[in-house]
Design an enzyme around this catalytic site. Structure first.
Site, PDB file in Angstrom:
ATOM      1  N   VAL A 248       0.837  -1.198   0.000  1.00  0.00           N
ATOM      2  CA  VAL A 248       0.000   0.000   0.000  1.00  0.00           C
ATOM      3  C   VAL A 248       0.873   1.249   0.000  1.00  0.00           C
ATOM      4  O   VAL A 248       1.877   1.308   0.723  1.00  0.00           O
ATOM      5  CB  VAL A 248      -0.906   0.022   1.263  1.00  0.00           C
ATOM      6  CG1 VAL A 248      -1.665   1.333   1.376  1.00  0.00           C
ATOM      7  CG2 VAL A 248      -1.871  -1.150   1.240  1.00  0.00           C
ATOM      8  N   CYS A 249       0.491   2.237  -0.808  1.00  0.00           N
ATOM      9  CA  CYS A 249       1.145   3.553  -0.752  1.00  0.00           C
ATOM     10  C   CYS A 249       0.068   4.612  -0.921  1.00  0.00           C
ATOM     11  O   CYS A 249      -1.130   4.315  -0.884  1.00  0.00           O
ATOM     12  CB  CYS A 249       2.226   3.683  -1.813  1.00  0.00           C
ATOM     13  SG  CYS A 249       1.605   3.738  -3.507  1.00  0.00           S
ATOM     14  N   ALA A 250       0.459   5.852  -1.110  1.00  0.00           N
ATOM     15  CA  ALA A 250      -0.514   6.942  -1.155  1.00  0.00           C
ATOM     16  C   ALA A 250      -1.377   6.896  -2.415  1.00  0.00           C
ATOM     17  O   ALA A 250      -2.602   7.001  -2.344  1.00  0.00           O
ATOM     18  CB  ALA A 250       0.190   8.290  -1.045  1.00  0.00           C
TER      19      ALA A 250
ATOM     20  N   MET B  33      -4.024   4.703  -1.128  1.00  0.00           N
ATOM     21  CA  MET B  33      -4.878   5.125  -0.024  1.00  0.00           C
ATOM     22  C   MET B  33      -5.930   6.140  -0.472  1.00  0.00           C
ATOM     23  O   MET B  33      -6.963   6.293   0.181  1.00  0.00           O
ATOM     24  CB  MET B  33      -4.036   5.700   1.111  1.00  0.00           C
ATOM     25  CG  MET B  33      -3.229   4.646   1.865  1.00  0.00           C
ATOM     26  SD  MET B  33      -4.261   3.417   2.717  1.00  0.00           S
ATOM     27  CE  MET B  33      -4.819   4.375   4.142  1.00  0.00           C
TER      28      MET B  33
END
Length: 375
Positions: free
Chosen positions: A72-74, A100
């Site tokens: 997961v990242c932004a 996200m």
């Protein structure tokens, strides 16, 4: 091993079904600690992307080999690169499609129950932000309560159900997320309702939502009755739907109560908050199922993914409803406030129609956890 994309909707199903998932979050540590994907059976490892640019070999011993890993990242880009490296190492790995930002916007519709005369009540659970929206449908008509800015979710759901949105309500002027209520009303020709005491600075026309107002959905009487309940804001208004459900807005949550400070009026509004919770709500049937506009933690989800609990149960178990001394109540409420929501002043101005940010700016304004409750 192959690398796959996991959509926010697929991740949401894992949360609701209480499945196991190992989340490798490659955002900066501050961002991760402030706000992350929550799941009852999720495990987490936070390693910032910049620590992995030269390879993932140093973290392989911290990762499971018998479990799916979600990176997961932004926004997605960094997670794709890390997931590729892990896949090359033979791990079963996915990345969160859209990052996200996509997680923050996903809403999962859950049927709360059947109403009298053929009606239905749906809750839209925004897992990444803690927002809860509602749709009451009956005999071809619908009402939407506390809609988010992702208006297509509601209009498409109404289309699927073959109903026309006739009314759109906001329980109060929201400060933690941008309301889609006015936009849905414009798109559908429905009536947009807002409590007038929260609407002093708005720049648009609306139908005043007053205490005792009754709106009927469909040919038969699925009634939504307005109950003035100030405290979170001075205009906060709850709804009693079909004599079965209490839509409490941001006044009462499952495990907490609303904060009174988002317009800078904590000392003034804390008395209103107590009056609503300890007097107005006490006069209602304890059999009413409380359906709030937000939830705080993933543990508040019921088995079916919905968020709701009988009012009588909350009077027994919710700490915020069991502080007998008024002075102690004031102290607890004003001294146990979490950080204010990200960009809350700009969000309030957007909901008043004073400013009109671009879509991407609205997205940025909403990033972060829900912070509408007293801790």
């Amino acid at each position: 091993m192959s690398m796959k994309a996991m959509t926010a909707g697929e991740a949401a199903k894992k949360v609701i079904n209480r499945e196991e998932l190992f989340v490798l979050d490659v955002r900066n540590t501050d961002d991760f600690e402030d706000w992350k994907m929550e799941g009852e059976r999720f495990e987490y490892l936070n390693i910032p992307y910049f620590d992995l640019i030269d390879g993932v070999e140093n973290i392989l011993d911290k990762l499971p080999t018998d479990q799916e890993i979600l990176v997961v990242c932004a926004k997605e880009g960094s997670s794709v690169m890390v997931a590729e490296m892990l896949s090359e190492q033979g791990l079963d790995v996915s990345y969160l499609q859209g990052g996200m930002k996509a997680w923050s916007e996903h809403m999962e519709p859950v049927k709360v129950g059947d109403l009298n005369n053929g009606g239905e009540l749906y809750q839209f659970v925004r897992l990444g932000k803690g927002c809860l929206s509602y749709m009451v449908i009956c005999h071809g008509e619908a009402a939407v309560i506390d809609a988010t800015r992702m208006t297509n979710i509601f209009t498409e759901f109404a289309k699927e159900k073959g109903v026309e949105i006739k009314h759109v309500f906001d329980t109060h002027l929201h400060a933690d997320h941008i309301s889609g209520g006015r936009k849905i009303a414009e798109q559908t020709g429905g009536q947009y309702w807002l409590p007038p005491k929260d609407a002093g600075e708005v720049t648009f026309d609306y139908q005043p939502l007053e205490d005792g107002e009754s709106v009927t959905i469909g040919e038969t009487t699925i009634e939504i009755n307005a109950l003035y309940s100030p405290g979170h804001t001075i205009g906060s208004t709850s709804f009693v739907v079909d004599n079965s459900y209490l839509l409490s807005g941001d006044i009462l949550f499952i495990d907490s109560i609303g904060r009174p400070d988002l317009a800078g009026m904590a000392e003034d509004w804390v008395g209103d908050l107590r009056e609503t919770l300890y007097n107005r709500y006490r006069s209602l049937s304890e059999e009413l199922v409380v359906l709030p506009a937000h939830f705080m933690i993933i543990d508040e989800l019921n088995e079916d993914g919905s968020v709701g609990q009988k009012l009588g149960k909350l009077f027994e178990e919710n700490h915020g409803l069991n502080i007998k001394d008024e002075g102690e109540f004031r102290r607890v409420v004003t001294e146990n406030l979490p950080p204010q929501p990200n960009a809350y002043e700009e969000i309030r101005k957007t909901n008043m129609g004073i400013i009109t940010p671009e879509e991407e700016e609205q997205r940025e304004m909403e990033i972060g956890p829900n912070r509408c409750a007293v801790r």
